[in-house]
Motif scaffolding. Structure first.
Motif, PDB file in Angstrom:
ATOM      1  N   ASN A 148       0.830  -1.199   0.000  1.00 60.83           N
ATOM      2  CA  ASN A 148       0.000   0.000   0.000  1.00 60.83           C
ATOM      3  C   ASN A 148       0.872   1.260   0.000  1.00 60.83           C
ATOM      4  O   ASN A 148       0.639   2.209  -0.762  1.00 60.83           O
ATOM      5  CB  ASN A 148      -0.867  -0.070   1.265  1.00 60.83           C
TER       6      ASN A 148
ATOM      7  N   LEU B 249      -7.481  -3.828   2.975  1.00 63.96           N
ATOM      8  CA  LEU B 249      -6.053  -3.512   2.760  1.00 63.96           C
ATOM      9  C   LEU B 249      -5.357  -4.642   2.018  1.00 63.96           C
ATOM     10  O   LEU B 249      -4.565  -4.434   1.102  1.00 63.96           O
ATOM     11  CB  LEU B 249      -5.383  -3.301   4.129  1.00 63.96           C
TER      12      LEU B 249
ATOM     13  N   SER C 187      -3.639  -6.340  -2.947  1.00 59.09           N
ATOM     14  CA  SER C 187      -2.390  -5.635  -2.631  1.00 59.09           C
ATOM     15  C   SER C 187      -1.185  -6.231  -3.364  1.00 59.09           C
ATOM     16  O   SER C 187      -0.148  -6.497  -2.756  1.00 59.09           O
ATOM     17  CB  SER C 187      -2.161  -5.674  -1.117  1.00 59.09           C
TER      18      SER C 187
END
Ligand code: NOJ
Length: 522
Positions: free
Chosen positions: A258, A336, A340
């Protein structure tokens, strides 16, 4: 086409209704045996390379401010019960810390388009967090610059088993959620310092093997386990720790990815991913239970790590069988982790057969393997010290990622044959292996796999995780009895070089002539 997907309609319906799983790929065979580099897309769309890792190749373990990793600690410990090569360490290894220029020259002569290496966290940030070691920084800058200068694409891994011992001592390393912040800070140093030249980042090498070896059976660093799953550990809990550690690693990976995507990718235009080890699993019989067990083995071994990245959560069957021992992702964490990555790295070496083992779920005290509830059967033609050569496994794995995970970009990060180290430079078993597996890769690419690269393991005969200096995978032999650790090309180096230079792949029987060609300096 090459891949034959055979599943009875009933069985498909059964799977869809009961497991929400895609059809199993049951029968696969490789058709391509004669090919050349020109049959594959060219760089940057597809690269061929070879790899090593920091602890296995660099040596200079006590030089220029490097601190210990958990692998140093493990290698120096008394391991009589778990390893035949008790006293071997990576203290000197191939001494590539001093010989990187010579090694890159060999890569140039071989014709490598890319080199997969790893950065030693405790060489760059000896305490695990805080001050950067200027000499560590200088070494990796030199290595990267030398690769770029020779037109070899650097592919860097941030953690290849060698986590800083300092963090292990302070809070238990990746067993603690504190690990996430420290990993992010380390990753950011790498992105900031090297990301103008390194465009391919892998956060962690084979997460599943690292976790199971280190925290379930305890035969690899940091050597944690509990009875009866592992027998030679002073600390650990094999039932719960593997699930906790994998969870923390996934969060650490996703946080770093991220960060990279938000702060560096726009400017640096690179790519970030993570790596898993993948066997190709084949049901041992056509019985429905063995077919379901094979899907379960994939859900455990691959899905445990990859499902959260692609779908945002662990596979249902993993959550069901592990129960309260597997942590849950919060909504924020799931968001998240999901998506990713730009690519997935896969290490694949061999094929195994799967048999259902329902009895293992009847035991209350279970580890990951008991939760998986399968018996794993090796093919019985396995030669001692070598892998049986089953190239269709790579096609199967790539096809599985294509069908199950929506065809993400994949790098085949490791693939190669193991042999006895001091056996012969005429490593025809490795040539045969590479020939078969690269043919399989070509079948997968022609069948629509989004494979982007292939790296043989390993470039040199490095220090091996379990085998020490007894077994090896290298294209180049390293003479450990020579004070200069002279490198010698094996037959496989000649074969791979010929392939990389565009010659058509040659039948193994006819290849011995290659070793007499003179395009290598040695
Ligand atoms: C996978 C690991 O990533 C690497 O470190 C090891 O040397 C090879 N497998 C061969 O065992």
């Amino acid at each position: 086409m090459v891949v034959v997907v055979v599943v009875s309609l009933c069985f498909q319906l059964f799977l869809l209704v009961n497991l929400a799983a895609p059809p199993l790929i049951l029968s696969i065979s490789v058709t391509t045996s004669n090919f050349s580099r020109h049959d594959f897309p060219l760089p940057p769309h597809f690269v061929f390379g070879s790899g090593t890792s920091a602890y296995q190749v660099e040596g200079a373990a006590f030089e220029d401010g490097r601190a210990s990793s958990i692998w140093d600690t493990f290698a120096h410990a008394d391991k009589t019960q778990i390893s035949a090569n008790d006293s071997a360490t990576g203290d000197i290894a191939c001494d590539s810390y001093h010989k990187y220029k010579e090694d890159i020259q060999l890569m140039v002569e071989t014709g490598l388009e890319a080199y997969r290496f790893s950065i030693s966290w405790p060489r760059l940030i000896p305490n695990g967090r805080g001050a950067v070691n200027p000499k560590g920084l200088k070494y990796y800058n030199n290595l990267i610059n030398e690769l770029i200068r020779h037109g070899i694409q650097p592919h860097a891994t941030l953690v290849h088993y060698d986590l800083p011992q300092a963090l292990e001592d302070e809070y238990g390393g990746c067993l603690s959620p504190k690990f996430v912040k420290d990993f992010m800070a380390y990753a950011e140093v790498c992105f900031r310092e090297f990301g103008d030249r390194v465009l391919y980042w892998t956060t962690f090498n084979e997460v599943n093997v690292f976790v199971l070896g280190g925290y379930d059976v305890g035969i690899t660093p940091p050597n944690r386990c509990s009875f009866p799953f592992g027998i030679n550990c002073s600390k650990g809990n094999s039932s719960s720790e593997p699930y906790i550690v994998a969870h923390n690693i996934l969060l650490a990976h996703a946080s770093a990815a991220n960060l990279y995507k938000n702060k560096y990718q726009g400017r640096q235009r690179g790519f970030i991913g993570i790596n898993v080890f993948a066997y190709w699993y084949i049901p041992s019989t056509n019985a429905t239970e063995d077919l379901i067990a094979t899907q379960r083995a994939n859900d455990f071994y691959i899905g445990w790590i990859i499902n959260p990245l692609v779908f945002g959560d662990y596979p249902k069957i993993v959550k069901k069988n592990a129960g309260s021992r597997i942590p849950e992702f919060t909504k924020v964490e799931s968001k998240l982790v999901k998506g990713s990555f730009d690519f997935l790295g896969v290490n694949h070496y061999n094929t195994l057969y799967i048999k259902d083992k329902p009895s293992s779920l009847k035991i209350n005290n279970r580890d990951f393997n008991a939760d998986m509830a399968v018996d794993i059967i090796l093919s019985n033609d396995t030669p001692p010290d070598e892998f049986p050569i089953t190239p269709s496994g790579l096609l199967g794995v790539l096809e599985y990622f294509k069908q199950f995970y929506g065809n993400p970009s994949i790098y085949s990060h490791e693939d190669g044959q193991q042999t006895q180290r001091n056996s012969t430079l005429h490593d025809s078993a490795r040539v045969k292996y590479l020939h078969g597996f690269i043919g399989s890769l070509l079948d997968a690419v022609r069948n629509g796999s989004n494979a982007r690269g292939y790296f043989t393991w390993s470039f040199l005969d490095v220090y091996e995780l379990l085998g020490g200096y007894g077994s090896c995978f290298g294209l180049y032999y390293v003479d450990l009895d020579d004070k200069d650790l002279k490198r010698y090309p094996k037959l496989s180096a000649h074969w791979y070089s010929n392939f990389l230079k565009g010659r058509s792949s040659i039948e193994v029987e006819n290849i011995s002539a290659l070793s007499h060609q003179s395009h290598f300096s040695q």
